[in-house]
Motif scaffolding. Sequence first.
Motif, PDB file in Angstrom:
ATOM      1  N   ARG A  98      26.323  38.135  45.929  1.00 45.82           N
ATOM      2  CA  ARG A  98      27.435  38.130  45.202  1.00 45.82           C
ATOM      3  C   ARG A  98      26.798  38.240  43.914  1.00 45.82           C
ATOM      4  NH1 ARG A  98      30.911  33.378  43.047  1.00 45.82           N
ATOM      5  NH2 ARG A  98      31.879  34.607  41.120  1.00 45.82           N
ATOM      6  N   ALA A  99      25.587  37.552  43.712  1.00 45.92           N
ATOM      7  CA  ALA A  99      24.818  37.285  42.142  1.00 45.92           C
ATOM      8  C   ALA A  99      24.110  38.680  42.090  1.00 45.92           C
ATOM      9  CB  ALA A  99      23.710  36.299  42.492  1.00 45.92           C
ATOM     10  N   LEU A 100      23.858  39.538  42.927  1.00 46.13           N
ATOM     11  CA  LEU A 100      23.334  40.873  42.460  1.00 46.13           C
ATOM     12  C   LEU A 100      24.408  41.948  42.362  1.00 46.13           C
ATOM     13  CD1 LEU A 100      20.159  40.893  45.084  1.00 46.13           C
ATOM     14  CD2 LEU A 100      20.319  40.359  42.586  1.00 46.13           C
ATOM     15  N   GLN A 101      25.598  41.552  42.606  1.00 49.04           N
ATOM     16  CA  GLN A 101      26.582  42.375  42.474  1.00 49.04           C
ATOM     17  C   GLN A 101      27.434  42.651  41.078  1.00 49.04           C
ATOM     18  OE1 GLN A 101      27.828  45.630  42.930  1.00 49.04           O
ATOM     19  NE2 GLN A 101      28.073  45.393  45.297  1.00 49.04           N
ATOM     20  N   TYR A 102      28.055  43.840  40.821  1.00 44.91           N
ATOM     21  CA  TYR A 102      28.932  43.771  39.461  1.00 44.91           C
ATOM     22  C   TYR A 102      29.924  42.636  39.566  1.00 44.91           C
ATOM     23  CZ  TYR A 102      27.692  48.708  38.819  1.00 44.91           C
ATOM     24  OH  TYR A 102      27.407  49.865  38.844  1.00 44.91           O
ATOM     25  N   SER A 103      30.363  42.271  38.289  1.00 46.03           N
ATOM     26  CA  SER A 103      31.134  41.025  38.168  1.00 46.03           C
ATOM     27  C   SER A 103      32.122  41.261  37.163  1.00 46.03           C
ATOM     28  CB  SER A 103      30.555  39.669  38.281  1.00 46.03           C
ATOM     29  OG  SER A 103      29.656  39.702  36.918  1.00 46.03           O
ATOM     30  N   ALA A 104      33.322  40.350  36.835  1.00 48.42           N
ATOM     31  CA  ALA A 104      34.145  40.518  35.843  1.00 48.42           C
ATOM     32  C   ALA A 104      33.779  40.629  34.362  1.00 48.42           C
ATOM     33  CB  ALA A 104      35.165  39.301  35.871  1.00 48.42           C
ATOM     34  N   SER A 105      34.348  41.557  33.520  1.00 43.15           N
ATOM     35  CA  SER A 105      33.795  41.637  32.273  1.00 43.15           C
ATOM     36  C   SER A 105      33.790  40.534  31.366  1.00 43.15           C
ATOM     37  CB  SER A 105      34.580  42.870  31.772  1.00 43.15           C
ATOM     38  OG  SER A 105      34.123  44.079  32.451  1.00 43.15           O
ATOM     39  N   ASN A 106      34.812  39.675  31.687  1.00 43.69           N
ATOM     40  CA  ASN A 106      34.942  38.283  30.791  1.00 43.69           C
ATOM     41  C   ASN A 106      34.087  37.276  31.293  1.00 43.69           C
ATOM     42  OD1 ASN A 106      36.579  37.967  32.961  1.00 43.69           O
ATOM     43  ND2 ASN A 106      37.966  36.832  31.805  1.00 43.69           N
ATOM     44  N   GLY A 107      33.358  37.380  32.385  1.00 37.21           N
ATOM     45  CA  GLY A 107      32.667  36.332  32.843  1.00 37.21           C
ATOM     46  C   GLY A 107      33.016  35.803  34.452  1.00 37.21           C
ATOM     47  N   ALA A 318      33.165  48.767  28.365  1.00 31.81           N
ATOM     48  CA  ALA A 318      32.666  50.119  27.968  1.00 31.81           C
ATOM     49  C   ALA A 318      31.191  50.111  27.597  1.00 31.81           C
ATOM     50  CB  ALA A 318      33.621  50.528  26.861  1.00 31.81           C
ATOM     51  N   SER A 319      30.730  48.900  27.487  1.00 31.61           N
ATOM     52  CA  SER A 319      29.203  48.734  27.061  1.00 31.61           C
ATOM     53  C   SER A 319      28.445  48.148  28.134  1.00 31.61           C
ATOM     54  CB  SER A 319      29.204  48.180  25.659  1.00 31.61           C
ATOM     55  OG  SER A 319      29.693  46.802  25.878  1.00 31.61           O
ATOM     56  N   THR A 320      28.402  47.013  28.082  1.00 27.21           N
ATOM     57  CA  THR A 320      27.456  46.255  29.116  1.00 27.21           C
ATOM     58  C   THR A 320      28.067  46.193  30.738  1.00 27.21           C
ATOM     59  OG1 THR A 320      28.014  44.151  28.615  1.00 27.21           O
ATOM     60  CG2 THR A 320      26.011  45.213  27.492  1.00 27.21           C
ATOM     61  N   MET A 321      29.303  46.325  30.601  1.00 27.78           N
ATOM     62  CA  MET A 321      30.460  45.857  31.894  1.00 27.78           C
ATOM     63  C   MET A 321      30.535  44.340  31.705  1.00 27.78           C
ATOM     64  SD  MET A 321      30.038  48.271  35.072  1.00 27.78           S
ATOM     65  CE  MET A 321      30.187  50.181  34.897  1.00 27.78           C
ATOM     66  N   HIS A 322      29.196  43.712  31.801  1.00 24.00           N
ATOM     67  CA  HIS A 322      29.505  42.146  32.023  1.00 24.00           C
ATOM     68  C   HIS A 322      28.012  41.579  31.879  1.00 24.00           C
ATOM     69  CE1 HIS A 322      27.469  42.356  35.968  1.00 24.00           C
ATOM     70  NE2 HIS A 322      28.609  43.131  36.475  1.00 24.00           N
ATOM     71  N   THR A 323      28.031  40.086  31.583  1.00 23.28           N
ATOM     72  CA  THR A 323      26.706  39.409  31.467  1.00 23.28           C
ATOM     73  C   THR A 323      26.235  39.409  32.997  1.00 23.28           C
ATOM     74  OG1 THR A 323      27.270  38.418  29.485  1.00 23.28           O
ATOM     75  CG2 THR A 323      25.478  37.504  30.944  1.00 23.28           C
ATOM     76  N   SER A 324      24.827  39.242  32.939  1.00 28.84           N
ATOM     77  CA  SER A 324      24.179  39.427  34.244  1.00 28.84           C
ATOM     78  C   SER A 324      24.976  38.461  35.217  1.00 28.84           C
ATOM     79  CB  SER A 324      22.759  38.964  34.355  1.00 28.84           C
ATOM     80  OG  SER A 324      22.231  38.598  35.402  1.00 28.84           O
ATOM     81  N   THR A 325      25.458  38.824  36.428  1.00 30.78           N
ATOM     82  CA  THR A 325      26.067  37.979  37.221  1.00 30.78           C
ATOM     83  C   THR A 325      25.159  36.980  37.766  1.00 30.78           C
ATOM     84  OG1 THR A 325      27.141  40.006  38.239  1.00 30.78           O
ATOM     85  CG2 THR A 325      27.554  37.961  39.375  1.00 30.78           C
ATOM     86  N   PHE A 326      23.870  37.354  38.116  1.00 22.67           N
ATOM     87  CA  PHE A 326      22.833  36.521  38.754  1.00 22.67           C
ATOM     88  C   PHE A 326      22.550  35.297  37.626  1.00 22.67           C
ATOM     89  CE2 PHE A 326      19.327  35.361  41.535  1.00 22.67           C
ATOM     90  CZ  PHE A 326      18.506  34.447  40.545  1.00 22.67           C
TER      91      PHE A 326
END
Length: 453
Positions: A98-107, A318-326
């Motif tokens: 999960r930590a290495l996968q995409y996640s929600a843009s708002n956190g 539209a830019s970073t998608m989200h802060t690092s999930t990890f």
Amino acid sequence: MNYARFLTAVSAARKPSPIRILNMFTRNSDRVFLPKFELALIFSVPTCTKLKLQQRSPPSLISLAGGAPNPNTFPFLSASIEVRNGETVTFSEAAMKRALQYSASNGIPELLTWMKSLQKKLHNPPTANYSPENGQMEMCVTTGSQEGLCKVFEMLVNPGDNVLLDAPTYSGTLAALQPLGCNLINVPSDQHGIIPAALKEVLSRWDPLEVHRPGSTAPKILYTIPNGGNPTGASMTAQRKKEVYELAQQYDMLIIEDDPYYFLQFNKPWAPTFLSMDTDGRIIRTDSFSKILSSGLRIGFVTGPKLLVDRVVLHIQASTMHTSTFTQLMVSQLLHSWGQEGFLQHIDRVIEFYRTQRDAMISSADKWLKDVAEWHTPTAGMFLWIKIKGIADTQQLIMERALEKEVLLVPGGVFMINSSDPCPYVRAAFSLSTPEQIDEAFRRLSALIKEAL
Ligand SMILES: Cc1ncc(COP(=O)(O)O)c(CNc2cc3ccccc3n(O)c2=O)c1O
């Protein structure tokens, strides 16, 4: 509040990224959970339908929609991170996927939930229980508060806009604001921050009853660093915040409360924040974990009216998608293990460290600089703002002669709206050097000032 009047055309034009929602329907094993917010933005349908849609994505769903990579191909399997207090933050194989996968843009939800609870405990924002239209408090995670500032400015500032701030100010803010082509207007301040009477004088150029007239040039935002200001170390009093807030109400301005040094206030009780007095929903607050947990993990937060925070999240999409999930999961595990009490106990230890550093710097300044310089003792942050007597501009002194003497400070000009304006100040940070190094640095600074004079 009419938030539409504050948005730039670019921000108003932002639309949700369809792929960010479809990613939600990934296989159950490595679902990327996206909150209702992202669903709401793409399926502009009544909430009940959205919820049904969300609930209707049962584990039996087979999704071929999401473009997320398969985490079974990732080389990282698990992690165990030792924490100073003897605890360990662990990532099992499932947690690592999960930590290495995409996640929600708002956190990630667990970090957002923890931070919202802390904001309510610390600031008790009036907006916490408002409706979205009336400025309901919302938050999102950003990659450092620097990203939050940059995206907030790009949401609000059009070329030619008048923007108020108290200079000298953080060079990263100037770097984010000035390319937007706005007109930065300085509001005089002192060691206690913005001077309300001076703000009133600056605003007196406009008629408060005319600020909504189409084409009005009245400023719509005021930016300030209320605690342990960078570079001045200034901290605003509660009374000044109240008076500044009332002026923002009178002229219908938003206040951007950039507060990365909030947790580095050496004295308690900590000053009430603009967020804590925000009855109108006109405060956008940026917080940061950089000065208290890690600067390299890049975790910051934007807190503000939902209709504005949602726009920042669209920009993140539209830019970073989200802060690092990890990094979000790593910090979230620690915070949930500590709880608010444990977090605040950590903050107390950090405060004691910086108080000791501050005391060492003041002691060395008294010893080496009192004949050649002036300063105010900061009550928060990590900076001492030193005025060199008898020198109009410190740029050459610092960038050439100080380097020869092997002592490095920041010449004050970089913090001014016009960096070529002469500035007799230098910024000294008491965060990294030891008290002994600080003392030797000020001995060298004293010598080069006396030579220069
Ligand atoms: C008032 C104010 N607002 C926002 C930020 C950004 O912090 P973030 O949460 O980490 O993104 C800052 C960080 N300030 C600095 C950063 C820095 C980084 C490398 C090297 C030097 C740096 N110096 O000198 C700084 O002052 C700040 O002071």
